[in-house]
Scaffold this motif. Sequence first.
Motif, PDB file in Angstrom:
ATOM      1  N   GLU A 199     -11.282 -28.233 117.586  1.00  0.00           N
ATOM      2  CA  GLU A 199     -12.250 -28.014 118.674  1.00  0.00           C
ATOM      3  C   GLU A 199     -11.546 -27.704 120.250  1.00  0.00           C
ATOM      4  O   GLU A 199     -12.117 -27.091 121.006  1.00  0.00           O
ATOM      5  CB  GLU A 199     -13.066 -29.340 119.022  1.00  0.00           C
ATOM      6  N   MET A 200     -10.468 -28.437 120.446  1.00  0.00           N
ATOM      7  CA  MET A 200      -9.851 -28.123 121.775  1.00  0.00           C
ATOM      8  C   MET A 200      -9.191 -26.725 121.689  1.00  0.00           C
ATOM      9  O   MET A 200      -9.381 -26.088 122.856  1.00  0.00           O
ATOM     10  CB  MET A 200      -8.708 -28.978 121.742  1.00  0.00           C
ATOM     11  N   PHE A 201      -8.639 -26.329 120.352  1.00  0.00           N
ATOM     12  CA  PHE A 201      -8.401 -24.802 120.436  1.00  0.00           C
ATOM     13  C   PHE A 201      -9.567 -23.816 120.526  1.00  0.00           C
ATOM     14  O   PHE A 201      -9.437 -22.819 121.560  1.00  0.00           O
ATOM     15  CB  PHE A 201      -7.748 -24.219 119.301  1.00  0.00           C
ATOM     16  N   GLU A 202     -10.505 -23.981 119.846  1.00  0.00           N
ATOM     17  CA  GLU A 202     -11.729 -23.277 119.865  1.00  0.00           C
ATOM     18  C   GLU A 202     -12.117 -23.188 121.368  1.00  0.00           C
ATOM     19  O   GLU A 202     -12.716 -22.208 121.803  1.00  0.00           O
ATOM     20  CB  GLU A 202     -12.763 -23.647 119.134  1.00  0.00           C
ATOM     21  N   LYS A 203     -12.110 -24.176 122.057  1.00  0.00           N
ATOM     22  CA  LYS A 203     -12.831 -24.409 123.598  1.00  0.00           C
ATOM     23  C   LYS A 203     -11.860 -23.336 124.278  1.00  0.00           C
ATOM     24  O   LYS A 203     -12.318 -22.877 125.042  1.00  0.00           O
ATOM     25  CB  LYS A 203     -12.573 -25.827 123.895  1.00  0.00           C
ATOM     26  N   SER A 204     -10.582 -23.619 124.135  1.00  0.00           N
ATOM     27  CA  SER A 204      -9.624 -22.645 124.874  1.00  0.00           C
ATOM     28  C   SER A 204     -10.080 -21.212 124.719  1.00  0.00           C
ATOM     29  O   SER A 204      -9.898 -20.342 125.535  1.00  0.00           O
ATOM     30  CB  SER A 204      -8.329 -23.017 124.803  1.00  0.00           C
ATOM     31  N   LYS A 205      -9.961 -20.799 123.381  1.00  0.00           N
ATOM     32  CA  LYS A 205     -10.155 -19.562 123.129  1.00  0.00           C
ATOM     33  C   LYS A 205     -11.527 -18.924 123.509  1.00  0.00           C
ATOM     34  O   LYS A 205     -11.472 -17.814 124.203  1.00  0.00           O
ATOM     35  CB  LYS A 205     -10.045 -19.436 121.312  1.00  0.00           C
ATOM     36  N   ALA A 206     -12.677 -19.796 123.392  1.00  0.00           N
ATOM     37  CA  ALA A 206     -13.989 -19.340 123.820  1.00  0.00           C
ATOM     38  C   ALA A 206     -14.051 -19.011 125.447  1.00  0.00           C
ATOM     39  O   ALA A 206     -14.284 -18.037 125.725  1.00  0.00           O
ATOM     40  CB  ALA A 206     -14.821 -20.220 123.404  1.00  0.00           C
ATOM     41  N   TYR A 207     -13.161 -20.049 126.054  1.00  0.00           N
ATOM     42  CA  TYR A 207     -13.033 -19.917 127.431  1.00  0.00           C
ATOM     43  C   TYR A 207     -12.350 -18.629 127.965  1.00  0.00           C
ATOM     44  O   TYR A 207     -13.023 -17.935 128.732  1.00  0.00           O
ATOM     45  CB  TYR A 207     -12.173 -21.186 128.057  1.00  0.00           C
ATOM     46  N   THR A 208     -11.395 -18.567 127.197  1.00  0.00           N
ATOM     47  CA  THR A 208     -10.422 -17.369 127.608  1.00  0.00           C
ATOM     48  C   THR A 208     -11.366 -15.841 127.371  1.00  0.00           C
ATOM     49  O   THR A 208     -11.399 -14.982 128.211  1.00  0.00           O
ATOM     50  CB  THR A 208      -9.425 -17.355 126.992  1.00  0.00           C
ATOM     51  N   LEU A 209     -11.834 -15.861 126.120  1.00  0.00           N
ATOM     52  CA  LEU A 209     -12.701 -14.675 125.626  1.00  0.00           C
ATOM     53  C   LEU A 209     -13.948 -14.370 126.593  1.00  0.00           C
ATOM     54  O   LEU A 209     -13.913 -13.176 126.924  1.00  0.00           O
ATOM     55  CB  LEU A 209     -12.931 -14.735 124.003  1.00  0.00           C
ATOM     56  N   SER A 210     -14.547 -15.482 126.889  1.00  0.00           N
ATOM     57  CA  SER A 210     -15.729 -15.266 127.808  1.00  0.00           C
ATOM     58  C   SER A 210     -15.463 -14.933 129.098  1.00  0.00           C
ATOM     59  O   SER A 210     -16.453 -14.454 129.731  1.00  0.00           O
ATOM     60  CB  SER A 210     -16.620 -16.589 127.629  1.00  0.00           C
ATOM     61  N   ASN A 211     -14.422 -15.147 129.519  1.00  0.00           N
ATOM     62  CA  ASN A 211     -14.031 -14.867 130.778  1.00  0.00           C
ATOM     63  C   ASN A 211     -13.245 -13.466 131.142  1.00  0.00           C
ATOM     64  O   ASN A 211     -12.967 -12.944 132.108  1.00  0.00           O
ATOM     65  CB  ASN A 211     -12.998 -15.727 131.561  1.00  0.00           C
ATOM     66  N   ARG A 212     -12.904 -12.701 129.797  1.00  0.00           N
ATOM     67  CA  ARG A 212     -12.108 -11.403 130.045  1.00  0.00           C
ATOM     68  C   ARG A 212     -13.168 -10.440 130.462  1.00  0.00           C
ATOM     69  O   ARG A 212     -14.209 -10.326 129.773  1.00  0.00           O
ATOM     70  CB  ARG A 212     -11.407 -10.990 128.849  1.00  0.00           C
ATOM     71  N   VAL A 213     -13.050  -9.794 131.291  1.00  0.00           N
ATOM     72  CA  VAL A 213     -14.010  -8.669 131.791  1.00  0.00           C
ATOM     73  C   VAL A 213     -13.392  -7.185 131.678  1.00  0.00           C
ATOM     74  O   VAL A 213     -12.167  -6.979 132.556  1.00  0.00           O
ATOM     75  CB  VAL A 213     -14.434  -9.054 133.360  1.00  0.00           C
ATOM     76  N   VAL A 214     -13.798  -6.317 130.861  1.00  0.00           N
ATOM     77  CA  VAL A 214     -12.989  -4.991 130.990  1.00  0.00           C
ATOM     78  C   VAL A 214     -13.764  -4.181 132.141  1.00  0.00           C
ATOM     79  O   VAL A 214     -14.781  -4.022 132.428  1.00  0.00           O
ATOM     80  CB  VAL A 214     -13.310  -4.299 129.707  1.00  0.00           C
ATOM     81  N   CYS A 215     -12.515  -3.622 132.852  1.00  0.00           N
ATOM     82  CA  CYS A 215     -13.264  -3.075 134.342  1.00  0.00           C
ATOM     83  C   CYS A 215     -12.757  -1.405 134.307  1.00  0.00           C
ATOM     84  O   CYS A 215     -11.814  -1.259 133.806  1.00  0.00           O
ATOM     85  CB  CYS A 215     -12.302  -3.681 135.481  1.00  0.00           C
ATOM     86  N   GLU A 216     -14.001  -0.732 134.753  1.00  0.00           N
ATOM     87  CA  GLU A 216     -13.764   0.700 134.610  1.00  0.00           C
ATOM     88  C   GLU A 216     -13.747   1.170 136.138  1.00  0.00           C
ATOM     89  O   GLU A 216     -13.625   2.363 136.323  1.00  0.00           O
ATOM     90  CB  GLU A 216     -14.774   1.421 133.817  1.00  0.00           C
ATOM     91  N   SER A 217     -13.881   0.650 137.159  1.00  0.00           N
ATOM     92  CA  SER A 217     -14.031   0.854 138.569  1.00  0.00           C
ATOM     93  C   SER A 217     -13.405  -0.168 139.338  1.00  0.00           C
ATOM     94  O   SER A 217     -13.289  -1.638 138.999  1.00  0.00           O
ATOM     95  CB  SER A 217     -15.388   1.062 139.003  1.00  0.00           C
ATOM     96  N   VAL A 218     -13.000   0.063 140.629  1.00  0.00           N
ATOM     97  CA  VAL A 218     -12.478  -0.695 141.655  1.00  0.00           C
ATOM     98  C   VAL A 218     -13.669  -2.011 141.962  1.00  0.00           C
ATOM     99  O   VAL A 218     -13.343  -3.228 141.970  1.00  0.00           O
ATOM    100  CB  VAL A 218     -12.301  -0.144 143.170  1.00  0.00           C
ATOM    101  N   GLY A 219     -14.847  -1.552 141.910  1.00  0.00           N
ATOM    102  CA  GLY A 219     -15.767  -2.516 142.041  1.00  0.00           C
ATOM    103  C   GLY A 219     -16.001  -3.443 141.192  1.00  0.00           C
ATOM    104  O   GLY A 219     -16.190  -4.499 141.283  1.00  0.00           O
ATOM    105  N   ASP A 220     -15.851  -3.084 139.761  1.00  0.00           N
ATOM    106  CA  ASP A 220     -15.769  -4.039 138.597  1.00  0.00           C
ATOM    107  C   ASP A 220     -14.783  -5.090 138.805  1.00  0.00           C
ATOM    108  O   ASP A 220     -14.974  -6.399 138.609  1.00  0.00           O
ATOM    109  CB  ASP A 220     -15.720  -3.452 137.147  1.00  0.00           C
ATOM    110  N   PHE A 221     -13.468  -4.437 139.243  1.00  0.00           N
ATOM    111  CA  PHE A 221     -12.254  -5.311 139.347  1.00  0.00           C
ATOM    112  C   PHE A 221     -12.411  -6.523 140.516  1.00  0.00           C
ATOM    113  O   PHE A 221     -12.270  -7.577 140.272  1.00  0.00           O
ATOM    114  CB  PHE A 221     -11.359  -4.348 139.586  1.00  0.00           C
ATOM    115  N   GLU A 222     -13.271  -5.980 141.511  1.00  0.00           N
ATOM    116  CA  GLU A 222     -13.042  -6.886 142.595  1.00  0.00           C
ATOM    117  C   GLU A 222     -14.176  -7.866 142.409  1.00  0.00           C
ATOM    118  O   GLU A 222     -14.064  -9.232 142.679  1.00  0.00           O
ATOM    119  CB  GLU A 222     -13.637  -6.220 143.956  1.00  0.00           C
ATOM    120  N   LYS A 223     -15.196  -7.510 141.621  1.00  0.00           N
ATOM    121  CA  LYS A 223     -16.246  -8.459 141.331  1.00  0.00           C
ATOM    122  C   LYS A 223     -15.716  -9.436 140.162  1.00  0.00           C
ATOM    123  O   LYS A 223     -15.923 -10.843 140.589  1.00  0.00           O
ATOM    124  CB  LYS A 223     -17.419  -7.661 140.502  1.00  0.00           C
ATOM    125  N   ALA A 224     -15.049  -9.060 139.574  1.00  0.00           N
ATOM    126  CA  ALA A 224     -14.264  -9.785 138.417  1.00  0.00           C
ATOM    127  C   ALA A 224     -13.241 -10.888 139.059  1.00  0.00           C
ATOM    128  O   ALA A 224     -13.488 -12.118 138.737  1.00  0.00           O
ATOM    129  CB  ALA A 224     -13.619  -9.241 137.367  1.00  0.00           C
TER     130      ALA A 224
END
Length: 486
Positions: free
Chosen positions: A400-425
Amino acid sequence: MAKEKNTEKQQELSITVAREEDLSEWYTQVIVKSDLIDYSKVSGCIVYKPRSYQIWEIIQRETDKRFKEAGIQNAYFPLFIPESLLMKEAEHLEGFAPEVAWVTQTGDSELGEKLAIRPTSETIMYDSYSKWVQSWRDLPLRLNQWNNVVRWEFKHSTPFLRSREFLWNEGHTVFATKEEAVAEEKVIIGIYKEILEKYMALYGVVGRKSKNETFPGAEWTHSIECFLPTGKAIQGPDFHHDGQIFSKAFNISFLDEKGERQFAWQNTFAITTRMIGVLIMTHSDDKGLVLPPRLTYNKCVIVPLLFKGKEEAVLEQARKLKERLSSFGAVLDERVGVSPGFKFSEWEIKGMPLRLELGPRDLEQGQIVVVKRHSGEKILVPLSDAEKEVERILNKIQDEMFEKSKAYTLSNRVVCESVGDFEKALAEKKWPVVRWCGDPQCEESLKDLYGVKSNNIPLEQDKVAKGKCVFCSRDASCYAHLCKSL
Ligand SMILES: [Zn+2]
């Protein structure tokens, strides 16, 4: 009166600030109050108390076992490195020079040549390697050492995460061909990833370092980067392919099967006590330390609930239970004059993975109450099945602890295609993965503009990078993790 004293003591022991409120004060309280460290008289150097040293021992033991299975042997080289040796590879020296601590004097007399306290051991090891490697038959040479190194950083030090002295493994391997050397990466990064996932319950992303962030003296560096709940990334274990840079500087050469002289191909790799800080930052909470069961010898505590007249019967069962659970390092908290509630929070601060409560009513019903530290979940377990159930629940906590760490990381990764996306992230403290050129100058300007650098360029790319870099006019070559790092 006794009760008042207890409350006072509890205040002193408990974590008095929320991590959301003041991360650095929270971190300090967690590591001190859970009895992991003590500060020393030397700034930036800490005392590893038994409760933190055992974490390192387990990481070390499990990593070492896997290194040996992979054919790597341990050795030990001196702590002191003569100045002339350290200066042999210019780029390497430049990377470390400002942080090197020197011994210049013994007793009253000055040393003829000053000695560096190792910041890393390439130079002293490769001086030996140049003597040992003569023929293709001497290769591969794959050595590792477990030791301490000193890097006299001037940034604000944080125990585990940024210490002037830290503990690590340094693997230094030599091969006859580039192919063999490069093939080692998969094995070593695989070992480190397994240690992070299976023992530390940490999810990380494997990737290549940008040119700017490559280890001084290496051709390329791969790392496992972890994303912390603070919106910052931190570098975990790494692997450097040194090509022939050091073998040429140190003359590590051999006669091949045709009798021709060749320079060797080299790698280095490391995991450090920094990971203990990553572990604490990732999993601990406002009640204190949270430890994955596989990183501690004592995995559960039994707290007997003692009521007048029924103490003996409960204690007798509790002692038996401790014996039955000895393979999990069960601790029995028999202290008298200390309330169960006080005991509960004390073990919570210390990060005991599982608490077992046993009172007269539980005894009558043939059950124990089991409480998971990381989630607070309570489970009723038949007393007769305690061994089997505790083992099952401990494994579940680990997962459960590993899954929590994995879910946290994956749900926070944001693919950015513009400066705006990046600054927002960035503003939302997420982990931007940005279409990027990888150019050192572009990276420098990002440092100035946003205070970010590239963490790594994931080996498994989110998509094919087409078109221009999000930040400059150069062509994009990759999607890279770009955020503040710890
Ligand atoms: Zn660019």
